[in-house]
Design a protein around this motif. Structure first.
Motif, PDB file in Angstrom:
ATOM      1  N   THR A  59      -0.634   7.228   3.439  1.00 16.15           N
ATOM      2  CA  THR A  59      -1.365   5.919   2.945  1.00 16.15           C
ATOM      3  C   THR A  59      -1.621   5.891   1.636  1.00 16.15           C
ATOM      4  O   THR A  59      -1.642   7.083   0.805  1.00 16.15           O
ATOM      5  CB  THR A  59      -2.440   5.606   3.854  1.00 16.15           C
ATOM      6  OG1 THR A  59      -3.025   4.262   3.615  1.00 16.15           O
ATOM      7  CG2 THR A  59      -3.695   6.451   3.767  1.00 16.15           C
TER       8      THR A  59
ATOM      9  N   SER B  32       3.180   5.177   6.102  1.00 16.03           N
ATOM     10  CA  SER B  32       4.599   5.943   6.689  1.00 16.03           C
ATOM     11  C   SER B  32       4.407   6.937   7.224  1.00 16.03           C
ATOM     12  O   SER B  32       3.128   7.747   7.129  1.00 16.03           O
ATOM     13  CB  SER B  32       5.353   6.036   5.331  1.00 16.03           C
ATOM     14  OG  SER B  32       5.788   4.889   4.619  1.00 16.03           O
TER      15      SER B  32
ATOM     16  N   SER C 293      -0.456   0.197  -2.738  1.00 18.23           N
ATOM     17  CA  SER C 293       1.096  -0.334  -3.210  1.00 18.23           C
ATOM     18  C   SER C 293       1.485   0.508  -4.438  1.00 18.23           C
ATOM     19  O   SER C 293       0.978   0.292  -5.357  1.00 18.23           O
ATOM     20  CB  SER C 293       1.134  -2.068  -3.284  1.00 18.23           C
ATOM     21  OG  SER C 293       2.246  -2.224  -3.691  1.00 18.23           O
TER      22      SER C 293
ATOM     23  N   HIS D 149      -1.324   0.743   7.864  1.00 18.60           N
ATOM     24  CA  HIS D 149      -0.320   0.593   7.166  1.00 18.60           C
ATOM     25  C   HIS D 149       0.016   1.794   6.489  1.00 18.60           C
ATOM     26  O   HIS D 149      -0.811   2.160   5.461  1.00 18.60           O
ATOM     27  CB  HIS D 149      -0.815  -0.437   5.930  1.00 18.60           C
ATOM     28  CG  HIS D 149       0.287  -0.972   5.032  1.00 18.60           C
ATOM     29  ND1 HIS D 149       0.195  -1.621   3.923  1.00 18.60           N
ATOM     30  CD2 HIS D 149       1.776  -0.709   5.245  1.00 18.60           C
ATOM     31  CE1 HIS D 149       1.157  -1.806   3.379  1.00 18.60           C
ATOM     32  NE2 HIS D 149       2.323  -1.368   4.247  1.00 18.60           N
TER      33      HIS D 149
ATOM     34  N   ASP E 264       6.021   1.495   7.605  1.00 17.79           N
ATOM     35  CA  ASP E 264       5.166   0.216   7.393  1.00 17.79           C
ATOM     36  C   ASP E 264       3.920   0.239   8.042  1.00 17.79           C
ATOM     37  O   ASP E 264       2.746   0.278   7.679  1.00 17.79           O
ATOM     38  CB  ASP E 264       5.945  -1.195   7.555  1.00 17.79           C
ATOM     39  CG  ASP E 264       5.179  -2.259   6.887  1.00 17.79           C
ATOM     40  OD1 ASP E 264       4.605  -2.057   6.081  1.00 17.79           O
ATOM     41  OD2 ASP E 264       5.541  -3.524   7.251  1.00 17.79           O
ATOM     42  N   VAL E 265       3.979   0.172   9.539  1.00 21.28           N
ATOM     43  CA  VAL E 265       2.784  -0.170  10.375  1.00 21.28           C
ATOM     44  C   VAL E 265       3.254   0.669  11.609  1.00 21.28           C
ATOM     45  O   VAL E 265       4.040   0.820  12.200  1.00 21.28           O
ATOM     46  CB  VAL E 265       2.605  -1.572  10.891  1.00 21.28           C
ATOM     47  CG1 VAL E 265       1.391  -1.597  11.579  1.00 21.28           C
ATOM     48  CG2 VAL E 265       2.423  -2.544   9.559  1.00 21.28           C
TER      49      VAL E 265
ATOM     50  N   GLY F 144       0.837  -8.707  13.577  1.00 22.73           N
ATOM     51  CA  GLY F 144      -0.418  -7.983  13.177  1.00 22.73           C
ATOM     52  C   GLY F 144      -1.723  -8.608  13.635  1.00 22.73           C
ATOM     53  O   GLY F 144      -2.716  -7.952  14.115  1.00 22.73           O
TER      54      GLY F 144
ATOM     55  N   GLY G  27       5.264  -9.637  10.928  1.00 18.21           N
ATOM     56  CA  GLY G  27       4.141  -9.085   9.928  1.00 18.21           C
ATOM     57  C   GLY G  27       2.920  -9.634  10.288  1.00 18.21           C
ATOM     58  O   GLY G  27       2.199  -9.354  11.293  1.00 18.21           O
TER      59      GLY G  27
ATOM     60  N   TYR H   9      -4.003  -2.179   8.471  1.00 17.48           N
ATOM     61  CA  TYR H   9      -3.139  -3.201   8.133  1.00 17.48           C
ATOM     62  C   TYR H   9      -3.864  -4.532   8.527  1.00 17.48           C
ATOM     63  O   TYR H   9      -4.368  -4.770   9.601  1.00 17.48           O
ATOM     64  CB  TYR H   9      -1.912  -3.104   9.169  1.00 17.48           C
ATOM     65  CG  TYR H   9      -0.822  -3.973   8.982  1.00 17.48           C
ATOM     66  CD1 TYR H   9      -0.172  -4.495   7.851  1.00 17.48           C
ATOM     67  CD2 TYR H   9      -0.465  -4.680  10.010  1.00 17.48           C
ATOM     68  CE1 TYR H   9       0.823  -5.215   7.627  1.00 17.48           C
ATOM     69  CE2 TYR H   9       0.456  -5.647   9.946  1.00 17.48           C
ATOM     70  CZ  TYR H   9       1.187  -5.947   8.726  1.00 17.48           C
ATOM     71  OH  TYR H   9       2.225  -6.980   8.538  1.00 17.48           O
TER      72      TYR H   9
ATOM     73  N   SER I 281       7.396   5.889  11.240  1.00 18.63           N
ATOM     74  CA  SER I 281       6.993   4.689  10.817  1.00 18.63           C
ATOM     75  C   SER I 281       6.930   4.637   9.307  1.00 18.63           C
ATOM     76  O   SER I 281       6.973   5.494   8.500  1.00 18.63           O
ATOM     77  CB  SER I 281       5.529   4.217  10.836  1.00 18.63           C
ATOM     78  OG  SER I 281       5.077   3.171  10.313  1.00 18.63           O
TER      79      SER I 281
END
Length: 325
Positions: A145, A133, A148, A131, A171-172, A119, A115, A267, A169
């Motif tokens: 995007t 999916s 949260s 950041h 996450d990133v 990064g 992470g 990210y 993806s």
């Protein structure tokens, strides 16, 4: 035989992995990543070893974090100290955890390695980690995007399990700004879902890894639904929730609004500011916003009515089939 040679610690072997379009030689086992055969010339190295308490010649310094123009070092109490240098290497010192008898395990160490540390390395290489999916739709790679809890992972999983679209993806994903077209390089093939989403998708949660901070969220590590291929990013969609009595809608976004959506997807933006500076980072974001299509997708959030809410998104994706950007 010389006594010094007999008593010298054995060299730690390197294992080889791939992620974000990088070949990695690592002394630490990384089961979250795609394994590669031995390679004598990896792009980056991850090493285990001792580190001093402070980064030499740091331009910014606190007891937990020090940075220079192309290096950083940070401490996570009772887990490890990490040093990231020039976009080429990460060194991990876990003596503090061992000395303190910490209950933090290898999973915690890898969580921050893959992470925050990785990064920082991506930003040191002057790349653009997002950041998001993302899934491989009939119209190419679409990324999602949002804040949260906006439902990025659940949406990507739904499109995979219900429509058969490959995951890219969860996450990133990384864009390399020096390339002519905005190719998205996927990260670790790991899907993270809440228990209720698993139930609606009929995925058994027994045996899955629980999220470190959220006990009702589970990790599907090494998920077979992922593609390891890197392809051009065609669209970025901002997810927004609306009240239950509103209809789902999707609209194209252009200009400064599209730029802001791209920048909101960055990210670890603090690392981006540190190693790229505001001007370069903003130029990266502006270029990407011009190269892809950007949308705002607003829908009420209900797992019982996902298909109904998906209708405008699916229609937009199919209308984009064959679109050349």
């Amino acid at each position: 035989m010389d006594r010094r040679l007999r008593n010298a610690p054995a060299a730690i072997a390197y294992r080889n992995y791939s992620t974000y379009g990088l070949k990695i030689g690592s002394q630490l086992e990384l089961p979250e990543l795609e394994s590669l055969p031995p390679d004598a010339s990896p792009d980056i190295r991850i090493e285990l070893g001792e580190l001093p308490g402070q980064l030499e010649d740091a331009e910014f310094s606190t007891p937990w974090l020090q940075c220079s123009s192309n290096r950083c070092q940070f401490l996570l109490d009772r887990i490890a100290r990490y040093r990231v240098e020039q976009g080429l290497s990460i060194r991990v010192d876990r003596r503090l955890a061992l000395a303190s008898g910490s209950t933090a395990g290898e999973g915690d160490l890898r969580l921050y390695l893959l992470g925050s540390a990785l990064g920082a390395l991506l930003h040191q290489r002057h790349w653009l980690p997002l950041h998001i999916s993302a899934v491989q739709t009939p119209a190419g790679i679409w990324g999602f995007t949002g804040d949260s809890g906006a439902g990025k992972s659940t949406l990507a999983a739904w499109l995979h399990y219900r429509y058969g679209w490959k995951l890219v993806s969860d996450d990133v994903g990384v864009i390399k700004p020096e390339e002519t077209h905005p190719t998205l390089y996927p990260g670790p093939p790991r899907l993270k879902l809440w228990r209720d989403a698993l139930e609606h998708l009929e995925i058994e949660h027994q045996g899955l890894v629980r999220d470190r901070t959220r006990t009702e969220k589970f990790h599907l590590n090494g998920h077979l639904g992922f593609t390891h291929d890197s392809e051009q990013l065609k669209a970025l969609v901002m997810l927004e929730r609306v009240s239950a009595d509103e209809l789902a809608s999707i609209e194209p976004v252009e200009g400064i609004k599209a730029f802001r959506i791209v920048m909101s997807a960055l990210y670890l933006p603090e690392w981006g500011q540190r190693f790229n500076g505001s001007a370069r980072l903003m130029q990266y974001g502006a270029n990407l916003a011009r190269q892809i299509r950007v949308y705002r997708y607003r829908r009420p959030w209900s797992l019982e009515k996902v298909e109904e809410s998906l209708a405008p998104l699916i229609q937009q994706i199919h209308e984009g089939t064959g679109h050349a950007s």
